[in-house]
Design a protein around this motif. Sequence first.
Motif, PDB file in Angstrom:
ATOM      1  N   TYR A  78       0.504  -1.041  -0.156  1.00 28.46           N
ATOM      2  CA  TYR A  78      -0.132  -0.177  -0.060  1.00 28.46           C
ATOM      3  C   TYR A  78       0.299   1.156   0.190  1.00 28.46           C
ATOM      4  N   TYR A  79       2.285   1.324   0.585  1.00 27.29           N
ATOM      5  CA  TYR A  79       3.334   2.643   0.986  1.00 27.29           C
ATOM      6  C   TYR A  79       3.807   2.302  -0.583  1.00 27.29           C
ATOM      7  N   LEU A  80       3.296   1.463  -0.671  1.00 23.09           N
ATOM      8  CA  LEU A  80       4.455   1.345  -2.790  1.00 23.09           C
ATOM      9  C   LEU A  80       3.497   2.481  -3.561  1.00 23.09           C
ATOM     10  N   GLY A  81       2.053   1.822  -3.550  1.00 24.65           N
ATOM     11  CA  GLY A  81       1.125   2.360  -4.361  1.00 24.65           C
ATOM     12  C   GLY A  81       1.026   3.843  -3.837  1.00 24.65           C
ATOM     13  N   LEU A  82       1.173   4.404  -2.436  1.00 21.87           N
ATOM     14  CA  LEU A  82       1.101   6.067  -1.890  1.00 21.87           C
ATOM     15  C   LEU A  82       2.628   6.289  -2.859  1.00 21.87           C
ATOM     16  N   ILE A  83       3.824   5.929  -2.886  1.00 15.72           N
ATOM     17  CA  ILE A  83       4.946   6.629  -3.912  1.00 15.72           C
ATOM     18  C   ILE A  83       4.324   6.686  -4.709  1.00 15.72           C
ATOM     19  N   LEU A  84       3.728   5.860  -5.556  1.00 13.31           N
ATOM     20  CA  LEU A  84       3.781   5.812  -6.986  1.00 13.31           C
ATOM     21  C   LEU A  84       2.606   6.764  -7.724  1.00 13.31           C
ATOM     22  N   GLY A  85       1.541   7.156  -6.371  1.00 14.14           N
ATOM     23  CA  GLY A  85       0.465   8.318  -6.776  1.00 14.14           C
ATOM     24  C   GLY A  85       1.212   9.631  -6.867  1.00 14.14           C
ATOM     25  N   THR A  86       2.951   9.090  -5.688  1.00 10.21           N
ATOM     26  CA  THR A  86       3.270  10.717  -5.388  1.00 10.21           C
ATOM     27  C   THR A  86       4.104  10.868  -6.844  1.00 10.21           C
ATOM     28  N   LEU A  87       4.970   9.539  -7.520  1.00  9.36           N
ATOM     29  CA  LEU A  87       5.630  10.179  -7.836  1.00  9.36           C
ATOM     30  C   LEU A  87       4.894  10.785  -9.948  1.00  9.36           C
ATOM     31  N   THR A  88       3.500   9.450 -10.001  1.00  7.00           N
ATOM     32  CA  THR A  88       2.692   9.868 -10.857  1.00  7.00           C
ATOM     33  C   THR A  88       2.305  11.697 -10.369  1.00  7.00           C
ATOM     34  N   THR A  89       1.358  12.316  -9.867  1.00  8.29           N
ATOM     35  CA  THR A  89       2.057  13.736  -9.514  1.00  8.29           C
ATOM     36  C   THR A  89       3.086  14.621 -10.364  1.00  8.29           C
ATOM     37  N   GLU A  90       3.869  13.905 -10.034  1.00  5.62           N
ATOM     38  CA  GLU A  90       5.145  14.921  -9.585  1.00  5.62           C
ATOM     39  C   GLU A  90       5.692  15.028 -11.884  1.00  5.62           C
ATOM     40  N   GLY A  91       5.362  13.891 -12.587  1.00  5.66           N
ATOM     41  CA  GLY A  91       5.597  13.470 -13.642  1.00  5.66           C
ATOM     42  C   GLY A  91       6.798  12.223 -13.379  1.00  5.66           C
TER      43      GLY A  91
ATOM     44  N   GLY B 198      -3.491   1.950  -3.387  1.00  2.64           N
ATOM     45  CA  GLY B 198      -2.936   3.529  -2.363  1.00  2.64           C
ATOM     46  C   GLY B 198      -2.161   4.445  -3.964  1.00  2.64           C
ATOM     47  N   SER B 199      -2.061   3.748  -4.976  1.00  6.72           N
ATOM     48  CA  SER B 199      -1.665   4.748  -5.853  1.00  6.72           C
ATOM     49  C   SER B 199      -2.965   5.777  -6.689  1.00  6.72           C
ATOM     50  N   GLY B 200      -3.666   5.380  -6.166  1.00  6.07           N
ATOM     51  CA  GLY B 200      -5.315   5.272  -7.317  1.00  6.07           C
ATOM     52  C   GLY B 200      -5.241   4.599  -8.944  1.00  6.07           C
ATOM     53  N   LEU B 201      -3.557   4.392  -9.541  1.00  6.65           N
ATOM     54  CA  LEU B 201      -3.300   3.997 -10.460  1.00  6.65           C
ATOM     55  C   LEU B 201      -4.466   2.894 -10.964  1.00  6.65           C
ATOM     56  N   GLN B 202      -5.242   2.584 -12.105  1.00  4.07           N
ATOM     57  CA  GLN B 202      -5.813   1.051 -12.901  1.00  4.07           C
ATOM     58  C   GLN B 202      -4.667  -0.148 -12.435  1.00  4.07           C
ATOM     59  N   GLU B 203      -5.653  -0.572 -11.868  1.00  5.66           N
ATOM     60  CA  GLU B 203      -5.088  -1.951 -11.642  1.00  5.66           C
ATOM     61  C   GLU B 203      -4.846  -2.512 -12.936  1.00  5.66           C
ATOM     62  N   THR B 204      -3.674  -3.676 -12.857  1.00  4.27           N
ATOM     63  CA  THR B 204      -4.107  -4.321 -14.776  1.00  4.27           C
ATOM     64  C   THR B 204      -3.661  -5.975 -14.360  1.00  4.27           C
ATOM     65  N   SER B 205      -4.438  -6.750 -15.065  1.00  4.80           N
ATOM     66  CA  SER B 205      -3.620  -8.215 -14.967  1.00  4.80           C
ATOM     67  C   SER B 205      -2.363  -9.069 -15.442  1.00  4.80           C
ATOM     68  N   GLY B 206      -1.845  -7.841 -16.049  1.00  6.85           N
ATOM     69  CA  GLY B 206       0.353  -8.078 -16.641  1.00  6.85           C
ATOM     70  C   GLY B 206       0.818  -7.242 -15.382  1.00  6.85           C
ATOM     71  N   SER B 207      -0.250  -6.709 -14.261  1.00  9.44           N
ATOM     72  CA  SER B 207       0.964  -6.354 -13.585  1.00  9.44           C
ATOM     73  C   SER B 207       0.987  -7.704 -12.171  1.00  9.44           C
ATOM     74  N   ASP B 208       2.571  -7.842 -12.217  1.00 12.21           N
ATOM     75  CA  ASP B 208       1.873  -9.457 -11.109  1.00 12.21           C
ATOM     76  C   ASP B 208       3.274  -9.148 -10.591  1.00 12.21           C
TER      77      ASP B 208
ATOM     78  N   GLY C  24       1.934  16.890   4.376  1.00 11.29           N
ATOM     79  CA  GLY C  24       0.898  15.612   3.861  1.00 11.29           C
ATOM     80  C   GLY C  24       0.990  14.579   3.202  1.00 11.29           C
ATOM     81  N   PHE C  25       0.299  13.778   3.113  1.00 13.53           N
ATOM     82  CA  PHE C  25       1.004  11.592   3.516  1.00 13.53           C
ATOM     83  C   PHE C  25       1.053  11.751   1.645  1.00 13.53           C
ATOM     84  N   ALA C  26       0.892  12.444   0.721  1.00 13.95           N
ATOM     85  CA  ALA C  26       1.763  12.322  -0.551  1.00 13.95           C
ATOM     86  C   ALA C  26       2.354  13.820  -0.668  1.00 13.95           C
ATOM     87  N   GLN C  27       2.999  14.086   0.123  1.00 11.53           N
ATOM     88  CA  GLN C  27       4.383  15.016  -0.273  1.00 11.53           C
ATOM     89  C   GLN C  27       5.980  14.887   0.071  1.00 11.53           C
ATOM     90  N   ARG C  28       6.222  14.998  -0.113  1.00 14.17           N
ATOM     91  CA  ARG C  28       8.164  14.780   0.550  1.00 14.17           C
ATOM     92  C   ARG C  28       8.143  15.356   2.182  1.00 14.17           C
TER      93      ARG C  28
END
Length: 294
Positions: free
Chosen positions: A67-80, A126-136, A183-187
Motif C-alpha cells: 500500500y505504501y508502494l502505491g502511495l509512492i507511485l501516486g506521488t511520483l505520478t503527480t510529480e510527472g 494506494g496509488s489510485g492507478l488502474q490495476e492491470t492483470s499483467g502487473s504481477d 501531507g501524506f503525498a508530500q516529500r
Amino acid sequence: MLIARWFKRPTEEWSDLAEDKFKAKIDSLLRHESERWLKDDRPELEDDRDFQGLIRLMAIGTAGIYYYLGLILGTLTTEGKYTDGKTPSVYIGGNGSHLLHWLDPCGSFTRHSGINELFRRMIADGSGLQETSGSDIQVSQRPQDEIACGLVLDRSKLQGFDRRTNDPLIAGENCQLNGRKTGFAQRMIVEDSDITAINTPPQFDRLIAFINSFNKGINDLEIEEEIKPFSQYRKDSGLEPQYAEELFERTMTELRSTLIDINNNNDEQLQIEPPFILGLKALLKVLTREWAGK
C-alpha cells in the motif's frame, strides 16, 4: 508453545530458553525445516485459529508495504516521474522473500496465489492507478543469488547511482516535521535545517484507509479461505466503530512511545522512517498483542 505444536516438536525443547537462544532456535528451525513443513504440514493448519491469526498479521505487514508502494507511485505520478498510468509488476528477492510462501495455502507463493491478487489491489488502492492483470508480483527462484534490482536488469553494473540527487522520502501519512505540516503525498522536506522532530496528528487517514482496503479486498476477491479478514469487519460497513476507535487509540499510544524514542535520539540528524511505516509498525505491535491475548 505454538511453534513447537505446529512443527511437532517436544514442548520441553523450548521451555526456559533465554530470549537470544529462543530466537536462534526458531531461526535454525525455520531455515532448515520450512520448505518441507510448508509442503507437508501447513495444509493441516488451515482451520487452526492461532495459525490463521499469525498468517493475517504477516499478510497485514506485507500488504501495508505494498500500500505504501502505491502511495509512492501516486506521488511520483503527480510529480510527472511515473507516467504509465497503471500498476507495475513487482519483483522480490532476498531471503526474506521466503515468508511469502507462508501466505499461500499450498506453501508456494506464485502469480496465481490469492494473496498475490490482494497485494496488487493494495498497490492500486494506494496509488489510485488502474490495476492491470499483467502487473504481477513475482518471487525470485534463487533469492540468495541476487539482489532485487538484479531480477529485472540485464546489466552487471547498475547505472545512475553516481549522480547526487535530492530524493526525500514520501511521508505516506499526514505529519509534522519540525512543526511544519506535511501531507501524506508530500516529500519529507525541511528547509535549511535537519529534521529534529517528527509528530503525527491524532488520526491515521492513510492507515485507516489501508485497513479498510485490506479487509474489503479479501472480501471482494473471495479469498477468505486463504486469509481471514478482521473478525470485527462487516461487509457493508467496515470495521465495527467501537473496535476501530479503540484499535487506533491503542495504535496512537504505541506510536507516541516510538516517536518519543526517536525525538529523544541524540544523533545530530534523525534517521527517519516514513510516518506511514511507523504507524504500520505500531499497528502490528498492537495487533500482535491482541493475537497473543495480552
